[in-house]
Design a protein around this motif. Structure first.
Motif, PDB file in Angstrom:
ATOM      1  N   GLN A 129     -55.913 -20.071  62.308  1.00 25.09           N
ATOM      2  CA  GLN A 129     -55.017 -19.841  63.434  1.00 25.09           C
ATOM      3  C   GLN A 129     -53.851 -20.816  63.367  1.00 25.09           C
ATOM      4  O   GLN A 129     -53.925 -21.844  62.678  1.00 25.09           O
ATOM      5  CB  GLN A 129     -55.776 -20.004  64.750  1.00 25.09           C
ATOM      6  CG  GLN A 129     -56.880 -18.985  64.953  1.00 25.09           C
ATOM      7  CD  GLN A 129     -57.633 -19.184  66.259  1.00 25.09           C
ATOM      8  OE1 GLN A 129     -57.349 -20.110  67.007  1.00 25.09           O
ATOM      9  NE2 GLN A 129     -58.595 -18.326  66.524  1.00 25.09           N
ATOM     10  N   ARG A 288     -48.908 -11.976  69.717  1.00 28.02           N
ATOM     11  CA  ARG A 288     -49.571 -13.260  69.981  1.00 28.02           C
ATOM     12  C   ARG A 288     -49.272 -13.765  71.389  1.00 28.02           C
ATOM     13  O   ARG A 288     -50.165 -14.232  72.098  1.00 28.02           O
ATOM     14  CB  ARG A 288     -49.102 -14.312  68.978  1.00 28.02           C
ATOM     15  CG  ARG A 288     -49.729 -14.215  67.602  1.00 28.02           C
ATOM     16  CD  ARG A 288     -49.252 -15.353  66.709  1.00 28.02           C
ATOM     17  NE  ARG A 288     -49.640 -16.647  67.225  1.00 28.02           N
ATOM     18  CZ  ARG A 288     -48.777 -17.615  67.552  1.00 28.02           C
ATOM     19  NH1 ARG A 288     -47.470 -17.421  67.454  1.00 28.02           N
ATOM     20  NH2 ARG A 288     -49.220 -18.783  67.995  1.00 28.02           N
ATOM     21  N   SER A 291     -50.928 -11.703  74.077  1.00 30.03           N
ATOM     22  CA  SER A 291     -52.371 -11.933  74.037  1.00 30.03           C
ATOM     23  C   SER A 291     -52.724 -13.249  74.714  1.00 30.03           C
ATOM     24  O   SER A 291     -53.686 -13.325  75.480  1.00 30.03           O
ATOM     25  CB  SER A 291     -52.853 -11.953  72.583  1.00 30.03           C
ATOM     26  OG  SER A 291     -54.228 -12.272  72.520  1.00 30.03           O
ATOM     27  N   ARG A 292     -51.927 -14.284  74.454  1.00 30.16           N
ATOM     28  CA  ARG A 292     -52.160 -15.578  75.093  1.00 30.16           C
ATOM     29  C   ARG A 292     -51.992 -15.479  76.599  1.00 30.16           C
ATOM     30  O   ARG A 292     -52.756 -16.057  77.367  1.00 30.16           O
ATOM     31  CB  ARG A 292     -51.197 -16.637  74.532  1.00 30.16           C
ATOM     32  CG  ARG A 292     -51.554 -17.115  73.142  1.00 30.16           C
ATOM     33  CD  ARG A 292     -50.650 -18.203  72.649  1.00 30.16           C
ATOM     34  NE  ARG A 292     -49.272 -17.781  72.585  1.00 30.16           N
ATOM     35  CZ  ARG A 292     -48.318 -18.454  71.923  1.00 30.16           C
ATOM     36  NH1 ARG A 292     -48.603 -19.570  71.305  1.00 30.16           N
ATOM     37  NH2 ARG A 292     -47.081 -18.016  71.898  1.00 30.16           N
ATOM     38  N   LYS A 293     -50.981 -14.715  77.023  1.00 32.88           N
ATOM     39  CA  LYS A 293     -50.730 -14.545  78.450  1.00 32.88           C
ATOM     40  C   LYS A 293     -51.884 -13.800  79.112  1.00 32.88           C
ATOM     41  O   LYS A 293     -52.353 -14.177  80.190  1.00 32.88           O
ATOM     42  CB  LYS A 293     -49.423 -13.783  78.664  1.00 32.88           C
ATOM     43  CG  LYS A 293     -49.003 -13.677  80.126  1.00 32.88           C
ATOM     44  CD  LYS A 293     -47.646 -13.006  80.238  1.00 32.88           C
ATOM     45  CE  LYS A 293     -47.220 -12.891  81.702  1.00 32.88           C
ATOM     46  NZ  LYS A 293     -45.902 -12.230  81.842  1.00 32.88           N
ATOM     47  N   LYS A 295     -54.941 -13.685  78.049  1.00 35.34           N
ATOM     48  CA  LYS A 295     -56.101 -14.568  78.048  1.00 35.34           C
ATOM     49  C   LYS A 295     -56.016 -15.571  79.194  1.00 35.34           C
ATOM     50  O   LYS A 295     -56.996 -15.852  79.874  1.00 35.34           O
ATOM     51  CB  LYS A 295     -56.193 -15.305  76.714  1.00 35.34           C
ATOM     52  CG  LYS A 295     -57.446 -16.151  76.571  1.00 35.34           C
ATOM     53  CD  LYS A 295     -57.514 -16.771  75.178  1.00 35.34           C
ATOM     54  CE  LYS A 295     -58.777 -17.607  75.030  1.00 35.34           C
ATOM     55  NZ  LYS A 295     -58.861 -18.233  73.677  1.00 35.34           N
TER      56      LYS A 295
END
Length: 324
Positions: A129, A288, A291-293, A295
């Protein structure tokens, strides 16, 4: 710190440095500090202007008599401020996924990275990652690179292939490389000896360049395309990693069964046009970031639910104690 001002319209510095193409820049004050080649550089953005400073006048690389370029020229070239970004984005296909990524990633540019640094870093990136790649890059720089100072801040250059080739596999493994240490060492020896001349390869057409890169230890199609895009400025190169494979399958092949990786490569090489590399980077960063948001929202929601349940539990305990 005296800063040189550089016109930089349509450029998002923070997003560009966070987009998974380069891994060593660190936040410092209102900007970022890192190295461009062997030179320590501080850069910050103020509206449509980049403000930058570099320390020292060392040669651009060991053994070179040519002095390092002035900071403005160096920064402009590194961050590709000459790329016609509006025209590049206008060349993207007009579909929902690409349009969303284009809107979200406005101002993101493809950095022109030093060839060896880019190649070595992406060999280290295999199955890792972004946060882990940053840790590996920092460890390699701290253990094998040269120390530089900008104001009172210390940074380290990326070690040359000759320096890496003098290390042992065990030493490299101490930088959290794992099995990648063997590949990095073998490739460093090829590059350091001149057997693999990365500069000479600049004259090769795309297919031949990709073939040469893929012949290096630890380099497959994905890493080769990353190096072609970020170090050789081959803007048609379209790296397909886990994120991009997921995007292609979900957004472009949702009802066509399980498309093979070969089919995805064929599709991406034609569908996204002459600036496929930019399209890939926009899709990658958008995937990305969202996806982070998502999560973060899920974690926040779970925490809130836990707090509510805990509150209800405490109320229940209070009611029960009063009843007793």
């Amino acid at each position: 710190m005296k800063l040189v001002e550089i016109s930089a319209p349509d450029f998002d510095l923070a997003m560009t440095l966070d987009s998974g193409q380069v891994f060593h820049w660190e936040k410092l004050g209102n900007g970022f500090v890192g190295t461009i080649g062997d030179l320590p550089v501080y850069v910050e953005r103020d509206k449509d202007v980049l403000k930058a400073k570099m320390e020292g006048g060392a040669p651009a690389r060991p053994g070179s008599r040519k002095l390092a370029p002035q900071v403005a020229e160096l920064v402009q070239h590194y961050f590709a401020l000459d790329h016609p970004l509006a025209a590049i984005c206008a060349s993207f296909p007009n579909d929902p996924a690409m349009s969303a990524a284009r809107h979200f990633c406005r101002g993101l540019r493809i950095i022109r990275q030093p060839k060896w640094e880019c190649l070595a870093t992406f060999i280290c990136s295999s199955m890792k990652q972004v946060a882990h790649i940053r840790q590996i890059s920092k460890a390699l720089r701290g253990r094998f690179g040269d120390q530089r100072k900008i104001e009172n801040h210390v940074v380290y250059t990326f070690p040359s292939p000759q320096r890496i080739s003098r290390a042992s596999e065990e030493e490299l493994r101490k930088c959290a490389l794992g099995y990648r240490a063997k590949n990095l060492l073998a490739t460093a020896r090829l590059v350091g000896s001149g057997e693999a001349d990365l500069d000479v390869w600049s004259a090769l057409p795309d297919a031949d360049l990709r073939k040469r890169l893929c012949a290096l230890p630890g380099v497959g199609a994905k890493i080769a395309n990353c190096v072609m895009l970020f170090a050789y400025e081959r803007l048609r190169a379209f790296p397909i990693d886990v994120w991009i494979e997921r995007v292609l399958r979900e957004k472009y092949f949702p009802r066509k069964g399980k498309a093979t990786l070969h089919r995805l490569r064929e599709f991406s090489e034609t569908y996204f046009g002459e600036h496929s590399g930019y399209a890939q980077q926009y899709l990658f960063h958008y995937a990305r970031a969202t996806s982070r948001k998502s999560k973060a929202v899920r974690v926040s929601s779970t925490t809130l639910r836990s707090a509510r349940n805990d509150k209800k539990g405490r109320r229940g305990q209070l009611y029960r104690s009063q009843e007793d």
